[in-house]
Scaffold this motif. Structure first.
Motif, PDB file in Angstrom:
ATOM      1  N   GLU A 239       0.825  -1.196   0.000  1.00 49.24           N
ATOM      2  CA  GLU A 239       0.000   0.000   0.000  1.00 49.24           C
ATOM      3  C   GLU A 239       0.862   1.249   0.000  1.00 49.24           C
ATOM      4  O   GLU A 239       0.455   2.318  -0.437  1.00 49.24           O
ATOM      5  CB  GLU A 239      -0.927   0.014   1.222  1.00 49.24           C
ATOM      6  CG  GLU A 239      -1.948  -1.107   1.239  1.00 49.24           C
ATOM      7  CD  GLU A 239      -2.975  -0.975   0.122  1.00 49.24           C
ATOM      8  OE1 GLU A 239      -3.349   0.173  -0.194  1.00 49.24           O
ATOM      9  OE2 GLU A 239      -3.388  -2.014  -0.439  1.00 49.24           O
ATOM     10  N   LYS A 240       2.078   1.125   0.514  1.00 45.02           N
ATOM     11  CA  LYS A 240       3.046   2.213   0.537  1.00 45.02           C
ATOM     12  C   LYS A 240       4.427   1.652   0.227  1.00 45.02           C
ATOM     13  O   LYS A 240       4.674   0.448   0.356  1.00 45.02           O
ATOM     14  CB  LYS A 240       3.062   2.911   1.907  1.00 45.02           C
ATOM     15  CG  LYS A 240       1.858   3.800   2.186  1.00 45.02           C
ATOM     16  CD  LYS A 240       1.878   5.035   1.286  1.00 45.02           C
ATOM     17  CE  LYS A 240       0.733   5.972   1.616  1.00 45.02           C
ATOM     18  NZ  LYS A 240       0.728   7.167   0.737  1.00 45.02           N
ATOM     19  N   ALA A 241       5.359   2.548  -0.141  1.00 50.05           N
ATOM     20  CA  ALA A 241       6.688   2.094  -0.549  1.00 50.05           C
ATOM     21  C   ALA A 241       7.513   1.574   0.617  1.00 50.05           C
ATOM     22  O   ALA A 241       8.449   0.810   0.429  1.00 50.05           O
ATOM     23  CB  ALA A 241       7.432   3.238  -1.246  1.00 50.05           C
ATOM     24  N   GLY A 242       7.211   1.998   1.841  1.00 48.53           N
ATOM     25  CA  GLY A 242       7.935   1.499   3.004  1.00 48.53           C
ATOM     26  C   GLY A 242       9.406   1.870   2.980  1.00 48.53           C
ATOM     27  O   GLY A 242       9.792   2.994   2.650  1.00 48.53           O
ATOM     28  N   THR A 243      10.272   0.891   3.300  1.00 45.86           N
ATOM     29  CA  THR A 243      11.704   1.160   3.401  1.00 45.86           C
ATOM     30  C   THR A 243      12.341   1.451   2.052  1.00 45.86           C
ATOM     31  O   THR A 243      13.482   1.917   1.993  1.00 45.86           O
ATOM     32  CB  THR A 243      12.433  -0.021   4.061  1.00 45.86           C
ATOM     33  OG1 THR A 243      12.157  -1.212   3.320  1.00 45.86           O
ATOM     34  CG2 THR A 243      11.954  -0.222   5.499  1.00 45.86           C
ATOM     35  N   ALA A 244      11.636   1.176   0.954  1.00 44.60           N
ATOM     36  CA  ALA A 244      12.190   1.482  -0.370  1.00 44.60           C
ATOM     37  C   ALA A 244      12.168   2.980  -0.662  1.00 44.60           C
ATOM     38  O   ALA A 244      12.763   3.419  -1.645  1.00 44.60           O
ATOM     39  CB  ALA A 244      11.411   0.732  -1.453  1.00 44.60           C
ATOM     40  N   SER A 245      11.483   3.765   0.184  1.00 47.72           N
ATOM     41  CA  SER A 245      11.421   5.207  -0.044  1.00 47.72           C
ATOM     42  C   SER A 245      12.585   5.911   0.636  1.00 47.72           C
ATOM     43  O   SER A 245      12.438   6.931   1.314  1.00 47.72           O
ATOM     44  CB  SER A 245      10.082   5.783   0.430  1.00 47.72           C
ATOM     45  OG  SER A 245       9.893   5.513   1.810  1.00 47.72           O
ATOM     46  N   THR A 246      13.761   5.340   0.480  1.00 47.25           N
ATOM     47  CA  THR A 246      15.035   5.963   0.813  1.00 47.25           C
ATOM     48  C   THR A 246      16.002   5.609  -0.313  1.00 47.25           C
ATOM     49  O   THR A 246      15.812   4.616  -1.021  1.00 47.25           O
ATOM     50  CB  THR A 246      15.617   5.438   2.141  1.00 47.25           C
ATOM     51  OG1 THR A 246      15.794   4.005   2.045  1.00 47.25           O
ATOM     52  CG2 THR A 246      14.704   5.753   3.321  1.00 47.25           C
ATOM     53  N   TRP A 247      17.043   6.394  -0.477  1.00 44.18           N
ATOM     54  CA  TRP A 247      18.066   6.050  -1.455  1.00 44.18           C
ATOM     55  C   TRP A 247      18.817   4.820  -0.953  1.00 44.18           C
ATOM     56  O   TRP A 247      19.342   4.808   0.160  1.00 44.18           O
ATOM     57  CB  TRP A 247      19.029   7.208  -1.668  1.00 44.18           C
ATOM     58  CG  TRP A 247      18.459   8.301  -2.511  1.00 44.18           C
ATOM     59  CD1 TRP A 247      18.018   9.523  -2.105  1.00 44.18           C
ATOM     60  CD2 TRP A 247      18.278   8.263  -3.936  1.00 44.18           C
ATOM     61  NE1 TRP A 247      17.559  10.251  -3.177  1.00 44.18           N
ATOM     62  CE2 TRP A 247      17.699   9.507  -4.310  1.00 44.18           C
ATOM     63  CE3 TRP A 247      18.531   7.307  -4.915  1.00 44.18           C
ATOM     64  CZ2 TRP A 247      17.393   9.803  -5.642  1.00 44.18           C
ATOM     65  CZ3 TRP A 247      18.217   7.595  -6.232  1.00 44.18           C
ATOM     66  CH2 TRP A 247      17.665   8.845  -6.583  1.00 44.18           C
ATOM     67  N   HIS A 248      18.870   3.777  -1.784  1.00 46.60           N
ATOM     68  CA  HIS A 248      19.475   2.545  -1.312  1.00 46.60           C
ATOM     69  C   HIS A 248      19.956   1.693  -2.474  1.00 46.60           C
ATOM     70  O   HIS A 248      19.542   1.869  -3.621  1.00 46.60           O
ATOM     71  CB  HIS A 248      18.483   1.739  -0.462  1.00 46.60           C
ATOM     72  CG  HIS A 248      17.277   1.269  -1.207  1.00 46.60           C
ATOM     73  ND1 HIS A 248      16.245   2.100  -1.588  1.00 46.60           N
ATOM     74  CD2 HIS A 248      16.928   0.015  -1.668  1.00 46.60           C
ATOM     75  CE1 HIS A 248      15.323   1.414  -2.224  1.00 46.60           C
ATOM     76  NE2 HIS A 248      15.713   0.141  -2.296  1.00 46.60           N
ATOM     77  N   VAL A 249      20.840   0.767  -2.152  1.00 45.91           N
ATOM     78  CA  VAL A 249      21.232  -0.322  -3.043  1.00 45.91           C
ATOM     79  C   VAL A 249      20.856  -1.625  -2.358  1.00 45.91           C
ATOM     80  O   VAL A 249      20.684  -1.681  -1.134  1.00 45.91           O
ATOM     81  CB  VAL A 249      22.731  -0.311  -3.399  1.00 45.91           C
ATOM     82  CG1 VAL A 249      23.098   0.959  -4.145  1.00 45.91           C
ATOM     83  CG2 VAL A 249      23.590  -0.459  -2.151  1.00 45.91           C
ATOM     84  N   GLY A 250      20.726  -2.689  -3.129  1.00 44.47           N
ATOM     85  CA  GLY A 250      20.329  -3.970  -2.575  1.00 44.47           C
ATOM     86  C   GLY A 250      21.523  -4.826  -2.200  1.00 44.47           C
ATOM     87  O   GLY A 250      22.588  -4.750  -2.816  1.00 44.47           O
ATOM     88  N   GLY A 251      21.329  -5.641  -1.166  1.00 49.79           N
ATOM     89  CA  GLY A 251      22.315  -6.656  -0.840  1.00 49.79           C
ATOM     90  C   GLY A 251      23.557  -6.171  -0.128  1.00 49.79           C
ATOM     91  O   GLY A 251      24.590  -6.853  -0.177  1.00 49.79           O
ATOM     92  N   THR A 252      23.483  -5.030   0.557  1.00 54.55           N
ATOM     93  CA  THR A 252      24.666  -4.567   1.290  1.00 54.55           C
ATOM     94  C   THR A 252      25.022  -5.492   2.442  1.00 54.55           C
ATOM     95  O   THR A 252      26.122  -5.410   2.986  1.00 54.55           O
ATOM     96  CB  THR A 252      24.457  -3.135   1.822  1.00 54.55           C
ATOM     97  OG1 THR A 252      23.248  -3.091   2.594  1.00 54.55           O
ATOM     98  CG2 THR A 252      24.373  -2.138   0.682  1.00 54.55           C
ATOM     99  N   TRP A 253      24.106  -6.391   2.814  1.00 54.44           N
ATOM    100  CA  TRP A 253      24.391  -7.358   3.875  1.00 54.44           C
ATOM    101  C   TRP A 253      25.357  -8.435   3.420  1.00 54.44           C
ATOM    102  O   TRP A 253      25.930  -9.154   4.254  1.00 54.44           O
ATOM    103  CB  TRP A 253      23.093  -8.010   4.354  1.00 54.44           C
ATOM    104  CG  TRP A 253      22.285  -8.644   3.267  1.00 54.44           C
ATOM    105  CD1 TRP A 253      21.322  -8.055   2.509  1.00 54.44           C
ATOM    106  CD2 TRP A 253      22.369 -10.003   2.806  1.00 54.44           C
ATOM    107  NE1 TRP A 253      20.793  -8.950   1.595  1.00 54.44           N
ATOM    108  CE2 TRP A 253      21.409 -10.162   1.768  1.00 54.44           C
ATOM    109  CE3 TRP A 253      23.135 -11.108   3.177  1.00 54.44           C
ATOM    110  CZ2 TRP A 253      21.221 -11.362   1.095  1.00 54.44           C
ATOM    111  CZ3 TRP A 253      22.951 -12.310   2.511  1.00 54.44           C
ATOM    112  CH2 TRP A 253      22.004 -12.424   1.482  1.00 54.44           C
ATOM    113  N   ARG A 254      25.568  -8.568   2.111  1.00 57.61           N
ATOM    114  CA  ARG A 254      26.456  -9.594   1.563  1.00 57.61           C
ATOM    115  C   ARG A 254      27.857  -9.036   1.364  1.00 57.61           C
ATOM    116  O   ARG A 254      28.048  -7.856   1.065  1.00 57.61           O
ATOM    117  CB  ARG A 254      25.954 -10.082   0.212  1.00 57.61           C
ATOM    118  CG  ARG A 254      24.612 -10.757   0.220  1.00 57.61           C
ATOM    119  CD  ARG A 254      24.236 -11.182  -1.199  1.00 57.61           C
ATOM    120  NE  ARG A 254      25.020 -12.306  -1.684  1.00 57.61           N
ATOM    121  CZ  ARG A 254      25.273 -12.549  -2.966  1.00 57.61           C
ATOM    122  NH1 ARG A 254      24.844 -11.724  -3.902  1.00 57.61           N
ATOM    123  NH2 ARG A 254      25.969 -13.601  -3.325  1.00 57.61           N
TER     124      ARG A 254
END
Length: 263
Positions: free
Chosen positions: A93-108
């Protein structure tokens, strides 16, 4: 509009910096070797590719990603397609945590190479996605500043996430250099995400506290960005090692899409 005729399809750049729409390819039918090679070249050049009206099934989505990289099987993601575990499903219903500037997989230790989405339901108004070119952001820094960053790392939470909003306290971390040389183009770029906990390396803690907000703001400059809006059936693929992105949270749902990760 600038149109680049690259047989056997058209590349329509969306900005002078990054992003392009590909016209004349039907990914659901598969592509031959020459088309696959041309798509990869366009991807490394433009970093974000949008193909409209593809309406890919989950299996076709995975095949499309395999043109560019091997799909990634997330170790803990809960929300998957019933028939293909490489496809992650979202109904928001909302973008949630994706509504920040980010890249994926920084945990790896090795972040995702690329990410992709296919849209099934989109809001009538709003819900655009922005990308910023982290290589262009690096290029626009002064040479002394670029030299300083060569020894700097960013620290991230090593928790992989599970597709929910449950985030346990940070117990393990992983570090990534804030300057990365691209594996295909050898072009240098910034690599960072708003989730960075701190900077470390050849700088003091106080210097890192001053430097991190500057880098985050610089990388998000409108001068480095492109945005796209969506219709059902659209497919988008982006280079997670050369860009970061922001899902604009200006809509009231629903927003339904599938994700496949590469690398």
């Amino acid at each position: 509009m600038t149109i680049i005729h690259t047989a056997p399809f058209e590349v329509r750049p969306a900005s002078p910096v990054l992003g392009a729409e590909i016209v004349g390819v039907n990914l659901a039918d598969g592509v031959d070797d020459a088309t696959a090679e041309a798509l990869r070249a366009a991807f490394w050049a433009h970093k974000v590719l949008v193909l409209r009206g593809q309406h890919l099934s989950p299996d076709a989505h995975v095949r499309a990603v395999r043109i560019f990289d091997e799909p990634f099987d997330h170790p803990s993601w809960l929300h998957r397609d019933a028939d293909n575990r490489l496809v992650y499903v979202f109904d928001l219903e909302k973008a949630g945590t994706a509504s920040t500037w980010h890249v994926g997989g920084t945990w790896r230790t090795s972040p995702f190479h690329l990410e992709s989405l296919t849209y099934q339901v989109v809001p009538a108004i709003g819900g655009r996605t922005l990308w910023a070119d982290l290589q262009a952001a690096y290029d626009s820094l002064s040479e002394p500043f670029r030299e300083l960053l060569e020894s700097v790392n960013a620290v991230y939470n090593a928790y992989p996430g599970d597709g929910t909003y449950n985030r346990p306290p940070v117990t393990e971390t992983v570090e990534h250099p804030v300057v990365r040389t691209h594996r295909h183009t050898s072009r240098k770029g910034l690599f960072l995400s708003s989730s960075a906990l701190r900077l470390t390396g050849g700088i003091s803690a106080a210097e890192g506290e001053a430097l991190l907000p500057f880098l985050l703001a610089h990388a998000a400059s409108p001068n480095h960005t492109v945005s796209f809006g969506w219709q059902p059936g659209d497919f988008v693929l982006w280079d997670n090692l050369a860009t970061w992105h922001y899902a604009v949270n200006d809509y009231d749902g629903p927003r339904v899409y599938r994700k496949v990760i590469g690398g």
